[in-house]
Structure formats: C-alpha cells, structure tokens
Design a protein around this motif. Structure first.
Motif, short mmCIF file in Angstrom:
data_model
loop_
_atom_site.label_atom_id
_atom_site.label_comp_id
_atom_site.label_asym_id
_atom_site.label_seq_id
_atom_site.Cartn_x
_atom_site.Cartn_y
_atom_site.Cartn_z
N LYS A 102 -40.02 -14.59 27.77
CA LYS A 102 -41.37 -15.06 28.14
C LYS A 102 -42.07 -14.04 29.03
N LEU A 103 -41.36 -13.55 30.08
CA LEU A 103 -41.97 -12.56 30.96
C LEU A 103 -42.25 -11.26 30.20
N ALA A 104 -41.36 -10.91 29.28
CA ALA A 104 -41.59 -9.70 28.49
C ALA A 104 -42.86 -9.84 27.66
N ARG A 105 -43.02 -10.99 26.98
CA ARG A 105 -44.22 -11.19 26.16
C ARG A 105 -45.48 -11.17 27.00
N GLU A 106 -45.44 -11.86 28.14
CA GLU A 106 -46.63 -11.99 28.98
C GLU A 106 -47.06 -10.66 29.60
N ASN A 107 -46.13 -9.72 29.70
CA ASN A 107 -46.45 -8.45 30.36
C ASN A 107 -46.41 -7.25 29.41
N GLY A 108 -46.48 -7.54 28.12
CA GLY A 108 -46.59 -6.46 27.14
C GLY A 108 -45.36 -5.59 27.02
N ILE A 109 -44.20 -6.17 27.29
CA ILE A 109 -42.94 -5.41 27.16
C ILE A 109 -42.35 -5.72 25.80
N ALA A 110 -42.31 -4.72 24.94
CA ALA A 110 -41.85 -4.92 23.56
C ALA A 110 -40.94 -3.77 23.15
N GLY A 111 -40.19 -4.00 22.06
CA GLY A 111 -39.39 -2.93 21.49
C GLY A 111 -38.11 -2.59 22.23
N LEU A 112 -37.62 -3.50 23.07
CA LEU A 112 -36.40 -3.20 23.82
C LEU A 112 -35.20 -3.04 22.90
N TYR A 113 -35.09 -3.90 21.88
CA TYR A 113 -33.98 -3.79 20.94
C TYR A 113 -34.05 -2.46 20.19
N ASP A 114 -35.25 -2.04 19.81
CA ASP A 114 -35.40 -0.77 19.10
C ASP A 114 -34.96 0.40 19.97
N LEU A 115 -35.29 0.33 21.24
CA LEU A 115 -34.85 1.39 22.16
C LEU A 115 -33.33 1.50 22.15
N VAL A 116 -32.65 0.35 22.18
CA VAL A 116 -31.19 0.36 22.19
C VAL A 116 -30.65 0.98 20.91
N ILE A 117 -31.10 0.49 19.77
CA ILE A 117 -30.59 0.96 18.48
C ILE A 117 -30.84 2.45 18.31
N ASN A 118 -31.97 2.94 18.81
CA ASN A 118 -32.30 4.35 18.68
C ASN A 118 -31.66 5.22 19.75
N GLY A 119 -30.83 4.61 20.61
CA GLY A 119 -30.16 5.38 21.65
C GLY A 119 -31.06 5.77 22.80
N GLU A 120 -32.18 5.08 22.97
CA GLU A 120 -33.19 5.47 23.95
C GLU A 120 -33.32 4.49 25.12
N TRP A 121 -32.43 3.50 25.17
CA TRP A 121 -32.46 2.53 26.27
C TRP A 121 -31.79 3.17 27.48
N THR A 122 -32.59 3.66 28.41
CA THR A 122 -32.11 4.38 29.59
C THR A 122 -32.58 3.68 30.86
N MET A 123 -32.05 4.17 31.98
CA MET A 123 -32.47 3.64 33.27
C MET A 123 -33.98 3.79 33.45
N ASP A 124 -34.50 4.94 33.10
CA ASP A 124 -35.94 5.16 33.28
C ASP A 124 -36.77 4.19 32.43
N LYS A 125 -36.31 3.93 31.20
CA LYS A 125 -37.02 2.99 30.33
C LYS A 125 -37.00 1.58 30.92
N MET A 126 -35.87 1.21 31.52
CA MET A 126 -35.78 -0.11 32.14
C MET A 126 -36.74 -0.21 33.32
N LEU A 127 -36.79 0.84 34.15
CA LEU A 127 -37.68 0.83 35.31
C LEU A 127 -39.14 0.81 34.86
N GLU A 128 -39.46 1.55 33.80
CA GLU A 128 -40.84 1.54 33.28
C GLU A 128 -41.23 0.14 32.81
N SER A 129 -40.31 -0.53 32.12
CA SER A 129 -40.61 -1.89 31.65
C SER A 129 -40.79 -2.84 32.83
N ALA A 130 -39.89 -2.74 33.82
CA ALA A 130 -39.95 -3.64 34.96
C ALA A 130 -41.24 -3.45 35.75
#
Length: 495
Positions: free
Chosen positions: A206-234
């Motif tokens: 819900k918080l992800a949808r409300e704040n325009g945070i999308a594509g987290l699963y794609d980041l993981v599958i593509n090997g791009e889910w990093t600490m920096d990406k998490m901080l950017e989303s947060a």
C-alpha cells in the motif's frame, strides 16, 4: 499407517497443482547469470524423487524395526497442536507413511517440551550406553552445539546414502559447519525451520503504491536490488507527516546487513579450526556508513528500544514487539526487516505485503545473500550410538527427499497465501532467499561464552545500525576473547 495413506490422497491435488512449478535448477537470465529460481520447472520432478527414493529402498528391508526421531514439540511434528489436522500435518504423515512402507520400518516420534529436554534426554541415553534414538532434531545453538561438544554425534560423512549435493539439503551449510574435517549438522527440506530462518525484507504494498514505488521485483530478478536502490525507494516516503507516524524502516538488524554483503565473520585454518576475522571490508564499511545515518534517525526508523537506551541493562521500550508488528500490518512502515518465518504470521493477519531478499551491498556484488539466523535455525543430527547405521543413513536421505515432495510445497503455499502474485513474483523472491542462504559457524559457539558472544555480536549490530565510527577498533576489542572461546570449544571436539 491408515492415517498416512489417507494423507497421501489429501495432498495429491495440491502436489498436482504445484508440480508444474517443480525443481531442477534453472538459471534466471540477468546480468550476473545467477542461478536463483528453483521452483519446479519440469512436470516429472516429484516422480523422479520417488524413483530416487525407491533406488535406495530397493537395497534394504529393515524387518519392521523402529526408527525413532526425537525433538521439541513444534510444527516439525504432525501431532503438534498448532498444525494437527492441517494440510501441513497431513504432508508430514504422508512422508512418514511412504518411509514405513518402502523401508519396512515403524516410525516413532519422541516429542519433548524444549530443546533442553531433547538434549538432556539424549545425553542420559548416551551415558547409560543406550541407543534409543536414530535421528535428533533441534536448535543449532543449543542441541547441536552441546551434543557435538560432548562427542555424542556421528560424522555424517561416514554415510553412503546421504547425497548432500541434492536440492533437499542446504549445500552452503556443508563447508561452513565442517569442523576438523567432520560434519555433524544437516539441514534442508527435512527441517521446517530451514524455511523460517532466512533474513529478508518485507514491504508494505500500500505504501509503495501510494508513493510511486514500483518495479522492486524486477530489480531483484535483474540483479539490481542494492542498498542504494532501497534507500532511493524509502526516500519517496514522507516520514511523520501531519503526525501520521509513517516510518521508512522497521525492526532492522545490523548483523544481517553484514552477511548480506557475503562477508563472513569466521574463516577456517587448514586443519578445520574456525577463527574470527576482521569484518571491516569495503562493502561492510559502506553499508555501515549509509545505514547508521538512516537508521539512527528515529523519525525514519521504528525501533523496539530507544537508541539512547540501547546498551542499558534495563532499556525503555519505545514500542512493544506486537505494537511494532501492528505498525507494519497497518501500513505505517515501508520496509520491515525480519526472517522468513514471519511471512506466514503477517499473511495470517491479511497484511498486504511483498517479499524481497536482502539487498546487495553495491551493484558490483555478484549475488544476494540471506543470513540464516541461529535463533531460528535448526538441524538434524545423528547420535554416535545409533543401533543400525544403515537404517539411519538410508531413511534420513529418503526422509529429506520426500520432504522436498510433500512438506516443502505446503510450506511455500502457506507463505504465499493471500498473495495475488502467487507462484509468480513472491514465489520467485522466496526461491532467491532460500537459495542464497549464508551461514556462519560462529553462531553455534554462543553457548561457549554468552558474555563474549553478546559483546561481540550486539556491539557489531549496534555499530552497523547507529555508529559506524565504532567499526575500525571493533576487531581488536572483541576478536581476541572470542577466538579464545572458539579454541576452548574446539579442544573438546575429536580430531
């Protein structure tokens, strides 16, 4: 036996529905070429398990001998009050029924009230010269460590049927827990705790949808889910706006971040003796510098205790544990750091959550790592004084394989229920988490000296979360005493 046969039919439909998702390792296409996803990929996977088990059973007939499995009362035992009569209980009974039929044995559960009772029961039997138990289940921190130190466990490398390269065993445990060339710990599909002890990141959809945070699963599958990406989303989530008490992070563990970089706290000498190494790698320092700034801000992070009271003997609770969980369930926290066992609990409360592995330290890291927490981690052990080595060897391997067929799919189903992405996004994430588990042998030495362990790990945890300036002097301050504890414990283990 009758109940076991009935159970086979009760879960057959479930297995049929899952078999299309089934199990040889198939590489995920991503820049790192990592092989993550092991949900079943060929329709005959479970049939192949049966053929494999039959190939072992065809060599043995144990003439109705009793196989006794001892452990504390939890969901690994089908009569446990929390699962009795459930699909999970039926799956365990189905495994039992096949083992009894194929090997001509009688399966016997000895259920204790605690890990302490398990180990004390086994110790009394050993000291009396008995051979009452064929397989032991219990915590690595207590049962496994104490029986190993007491020279009461058998080296499973002696067994000819155990194939630890099979998917139903956790291969990463083998080298990590091999001491002086001996292996006493086994875990995998045969131990349900194996599906509960891996570090992960949960997030509020819900918080992800409300704040325009999308594509987290794609980041993981593509090997791009990093600490920096998490901080950017947060950073997209405004905190405590209008007094609404929204947090970006909840329930963080600094130690999990260290292991998420692939860093291990212990290494081994050529003779198989573990020792503590410095942990201040570039990746660890980078994470600590970033996270200690973010997490020490209590407007962004929900902690159980106020950070000012972190080292107090009687810290003041900022939130109770259940209060913190309610914050996450009610979409007041974006990212919640926990272990996979919590997924079922949150789903049971209809929380709309997503599941992610721990992020990589940086984009150069080649794979994800999920720390196996020793407080949740358990294994099976073979007592040194078993009455029939061939039976324990053959039945343990077959039980692990049949757990892969019957028990693991049920537990996946529990984790994924109420998720619209069932068998797709979340199941892929859970695969990645389980197939990138990382262990550290230091976990089992906690009972050698709780004070030393507590100082070492709690201070390390605190440094990563809140004050990275503590790290440069950390190793010299704590490693010497910890290594002395390890040597003392290792002296009691046979060469």
């Amino acid at each position: 036996m009758k109940k076991s046969i009935v159970s086979l039919f009760m879960i057959s439909a479930m297995l049929t529905s899952l078999v299309s998702c089934g199990s040889e390792k198939s590489p995920t296409q991503n820049p790192q070429g990592e092989e993550f996803l092991t949900r079943p990929t060929k329709p005959n996977y479970y049939e192949e398990i049966e053929i494999y088990v039959d190939s072992i059973a065809d060599r043995y007939d144990f003439s109705g001998e009793t196989f006794t499995y001892i452990g504390r009362d939890d969901e690994n035992f089908p009569a446990n009050e929390d699962i009795s009569g459930s699909v999970l209980s039926n799956a365990i009974y189905a495994r039992q029924g096949e083992l009894e039929e194929k090997f001509n044995i009688k399966w016997n559960y000895v259920v204790t009230e605690s890990g302490d009772e398990t180990q004390n029961t086994v110790i009394r039997d050993f000291e009396a010269g008995g051979s009452s138990y064929d397989l032991i289940y219990g915590s690595m921190l207590t049962v496994g460590q104490r029986l190993m130190v007491g020279s009461m466990l058998r080296d499973v490398d002696d067994f000819i049927n155990l194939d630890l390269s099979k998917e139903w065993w956790i291969d990463s445990l083998n080298d990590t827990f091999r001491l002086k060339g001996h292996l006493y710990f086994l875990t995998g599909s045969i131990v349900l705790n194996n599906f509960q002890d891996a570090s992960c990141v949960l997030y509020s959809k819900k918080l992800a949808r409300e704040n325009g945070i999308a594509g987290l699963y794609d980041l993981v599958i593509n090997g791009e889910w990093t600490m920096d990406k998490m901080l950017e989303s947060a950073a997209k989530v405004p905190v405590n706006q209008n007094g609404d008490g929204i947090y970006r992070y909840g329930h963080p563990s600094g130690v999990d971040w260290i292991f998420a970089t692939g860093t291990k706290i212990t290494s081994f000498t050529d003779s198989g003796i573990p020792y503590v190494e410095p942990v201040l790698t570039g990746a660890v320092k980078s994470i600590a510098d970033k996270m200690s700034v973010e997490l020490s801000d209590e407007t962004k992070t929900a902690f159980l205790y106020s950070l000012n009271d972190y080292e107090s003997e009687d810290p003041t609770e900022k939130y109770g544990v259940e209060d913190m969980r309610e914050l996450f369930i009610n979409d007041k926290i974006l990212f919640w750091f926990d272990y996979t066992g919590s997924i079922v609990n949150f789903r049971d409360k209809n929380a709309d959550i997503g599941v992610l592995p721990m992020p990589k330290g940086d984009r150069y890291q080649t794979q994800y790592y999920s720390y196996s927490n020793p407080w949740y981690g358990a294994a099976v052990y073979v007592p040194k004084n078993i009455k029939n080595a061939d039976m324990t060897d053959a039945v343990t391997e077959a039980a692990a394989a049949l757990s892969e067929k019957y028990v693991k799919p049920v537990f996946y189903d529990q984790m994924l229920k109420n998720d619209s992405a069932y068998d797709n996004e979340s199941s892929a994430m859970i695969d990645i988490i389980f197939n990138t588990k990382i262990y550290d042998i230091i976990d089992i030495f906690s009972n050698g000296s709780p004070d030393t362990w507590g100082s070492y790990m709690s201070t390390l945890d605190y440094a990563v979360k809140t004050d990275s300036t503590m790290l440069p002097n950390f190793y010299e301050a704590y490693a010497k005493n910890t290594n002395e504890v390890i040597r003392t414990v290792m002296d009691s283990i046979p060469d």
